[in-house]
Design an enzyme around this catalytic site. Structure first.
Site, PDB file in Angstrom:
ATOM      1  N   GLU A  64       0.790  -1.247   0.000  1.00  0.00           N
ATOM      2  CA  GLU A  64       0.000   0.000   0.000  1.00  0.00           C
ATOM      3  C   GLU A  64       0.817   1.290   0.000  1.00  0.00           C
ATOM      4  OE1 GLU A  64      -2.585  -0.518   3.391  1.00  0.00           O
ATOM      5  OE2 GLU A  64      -3.613  -2.219   2.489  1.00  0.00           O
ATOM      6  N   GLU A  81      -6.231 -10.924  -1.484  1.00  0.00           N
ATOM      7  CA  GLU A  81      -7.027 -10.752  -0.251  1.00  0.00           C
ATOM      8  C   GLU A  81      -8.516 -10.715  -0.590  1.00  0.00           C
ATOM      9  OE1 GLU A  81      -5.557  -7.540   2.213  1.00  0.00           O
ATOM     10  OE2 GLU A  81      -3.469  -7.979   1.734  1.00  0.00           O
TER      11      GLU A  81
HETATM   12  C1  XIL Z   1      -6.441  -6.998   8.377  1.00  0.00           C
HETATM   13  C2  XIL Z   1      -6.705  -8.228   9.254  1.00  0.00           C
HETATM   14  O1  XIL Z   1      -7.580  -9.088   8.563  1.00  0.00           O
HETATM   15  C3  XIL Z   1      -7.293  -7.816  10.591  1.00  0.00           C
HETATM   16  O2  XIL Z   1      -7.377  -8.938  11.462  1.00  0.00           O
HETATM   17  C4  XIL Z   1      -6.452  -6.717  11.236  1.00  0.00           C
HETATM   18  O3  XIL Z   1      -7.078  -6.257  12.395  1.00  0.00           O
HETATM   19  C5  XIL Z   1      -6.226  -5.561  10.287  1.00  0.00           C
HETATM   20  O4  XIL Z   1      -5.671  -6.035   9.068  1.00  0.00           O
HETATM   21  N1  XIL Z   1      -5.159  -5.103   3.797  1.00  0.00           N
HETATM   22  C6  XIL Z   1      -4.127  -5.888   4.228  1.00  0.00           C
HETATM   23  C7  XIL Z   1      -4.341  -6.827   5.363  1.00  0.00           C
HETATM   24  O5  XIL Z   1      -3.058  -5.884   3.591  1.00  0.00           O
HETATM   25  O6  XIL Z   1      -3.177  -7.004   6.131  1.00  0.00           O
HETATM   26  C8  XIL Z   1      -5.490  -6.369   6.256  1.00  0.00           C
HETATM   27  O7  XIL Z   1      -5.727  -7.398   7.228  1.00  0.00           O
HETATM   28  C9  XIL Z   1      -6.717  -6.095   5.425  1.00  0.00           C
HETATM   29  C10 XIL Z   1      -6.452  -4.993   4.434  1.00  0.00           C
END
Ligand code: XIL
Length: 366
Positions: free
Chosen positions: A152, A257
């Site tokens: 990011e 994701e």
């Molecule tokens: C999220 C997790 O799923 C949660 O448990 C945590 O509290 C916050 O992060 N983008 C990403 C991930 O790259 O690492 C994030 O994961 C979701 C958004």
């Protein structure tokens, strides 16, 4: 009698053609994975564990490899959960992902400050980044197969995010991070990972960034499209264009994701920035008692549409990873509004396959 035999035979033939697990349905096309949480890889969630073992051939760590988890204080590394995560992946012969090395979120403030709380100089922060990457990537060298090196770094308008990494080191912080990771494990695949890259301005910025990194010699294997999606966005055309645009730069594209938020929007803009919070007004949590059938079908259609796009781009895509196993596990029950009941994944809260699961499996044989 004869017709009954034909019916039975036909049913058996149909079943043989349609694989019943995600990893089998897409075998030879792309890997299918999921982010796993600590309860799952510590075997405290046997139902979740069974789904992971049966359905997926790659895993990502939902939280345990983030800086604040694995390196909470300057001289303290907390390797135990990450060790267990990697051992779990090996036990199930998974392609094991590391997430993530350099990010502005879930990173302690001390990382960017000296002992007096003053901002670090470029050289000291680069040293700190180097130590961290060398230690973490080095520990799992040859075992973690691919790393999200930078997560990011680009703003919605395509400019560089003014993170402490960028502000203190400058825009070559990405090049350095890729070099350090490559040094620590020359065999590992290395990724740049981000959300909303389907949006034109952000995509343009990220394309320019990757082009620049590649021409400076950064060993970038693939771009990760997070794909924290909604039912209606991003549009399929944009998804396809994005995959093609990055692939044209000579890198692979992973979906890293994936989930589909079905709840009413509460934040001002669609974002996966974990620091965003939004209050939930009246009507913001409509499906506490269950997801109505028409929504269930809309989710199934959305997933099938997305997987058709991924299949059409099988030459670019090597992995599709869901961000969680069951709806109950999903971070979207608490993001961007806390305490809602969301339904973004392929398995329900009891671990049963949803219509969206069947719809995804069917796309593989169409
Ligand atoms: C999220 C997790 O799923 C949660 O448990 C945590 O509290 C916050 O992060 N983008 C990403 C991930 O790259 O690492 C994030 O994961 C979701 C958004």
């Amino acid at each position: 009698m004869k017709s009954l035999a034909i019916v039975i035979l036909t049913a058996a033939a149909a079943q043989a053609q349609t694989a019943s697990t995600l990893k089998d349905a897409f075998r030879g096309v792309f890997r299918v994975g999921a982010a796993v949480n600590q309860a799952q890889f510590e075997e405290r969630d046997p139902a979740g564990g069974r789904i992971i073992a049966a359905q997926f051939n790659t895993i990502s760590p939902e939280n345990v490899l983030k800086w604040q988890a694995i390196h909470p204080r300057p001289d303290v590394y907390n390797f135990e959960p990450a060790d267990e995560y990697v051992a779990f992946g090996e036990k199930h012969q998974m392609f094991i992902i590391g997430h993530c090395l350099v990010w502005h979120s879930q990173t302690p403030r001390w990382v960017f400050e000296d002992a007096d709380g003053k901002p670090l100089t470029r050289d000291v922060l680069l040293d700190r980044m180097h130590d961290h990457i060398k230690t973490v990537v080095g520990r799992y060298r040859g075992r973690i197969a691919g790393w999200d090196v930078v997560n990011e770094a680009v703003n919605e308008d395509g400019t560089m995010r003014q993170s402490p990494w960028y502000k203190i080191i400058g825009d070559d912080f990405l090049l350095k991070a890729f070099q350090f990771a490559h040094e620590a494990d020359p065999q590992a695949e290395l990724y740049y990972n981000d959300y909303n890259l389907e949006n034109e301005a952000k995509r343009k910025g990220a394309l320019a960034l990757i082009r620049k990194l590649k021409s400076a010699g950064a060993p970038v294997t693939a771009i990760g499209l997070q794909d924290h999606d909604k039912l209606d966005t991003p549009p399929l055309r944009q998804e396809a264009d994005t995959i093609e645009a990055f692939h044209a730069l000579g890198v692979k594209v992973n979906i890293t994701e994936l989930d589909v938020d079905v709840l009413p929007r509460t934040a001002r803009q669609n974002t996966a920035d974990v620091s965003v919070t939004a209050a939930g007004g009246a009507g913001s949590n409509p499906y506490v008692e269950g997801l109505p059938d028409e929504m269930q079908q809309a989710l199934a259609k959305r997933y099938a549409d997305l997987f058709r796009v991924f299949l059409e781009h099988r030459d670019a895509i090597t992995r599709v990873t869901f961000w969680g196993i069951t709806d109950g596990d999903s971070w979207l029950n608490n993001f961007p509004t806390r305490g809602r009941t969301n339904y973004p994944l392929l398995f329900d809260r009891q671990g049963r396959a949803k219509p969206a699961f069947d719809a995804v499996i069917r796309t593989a044989s169409q």
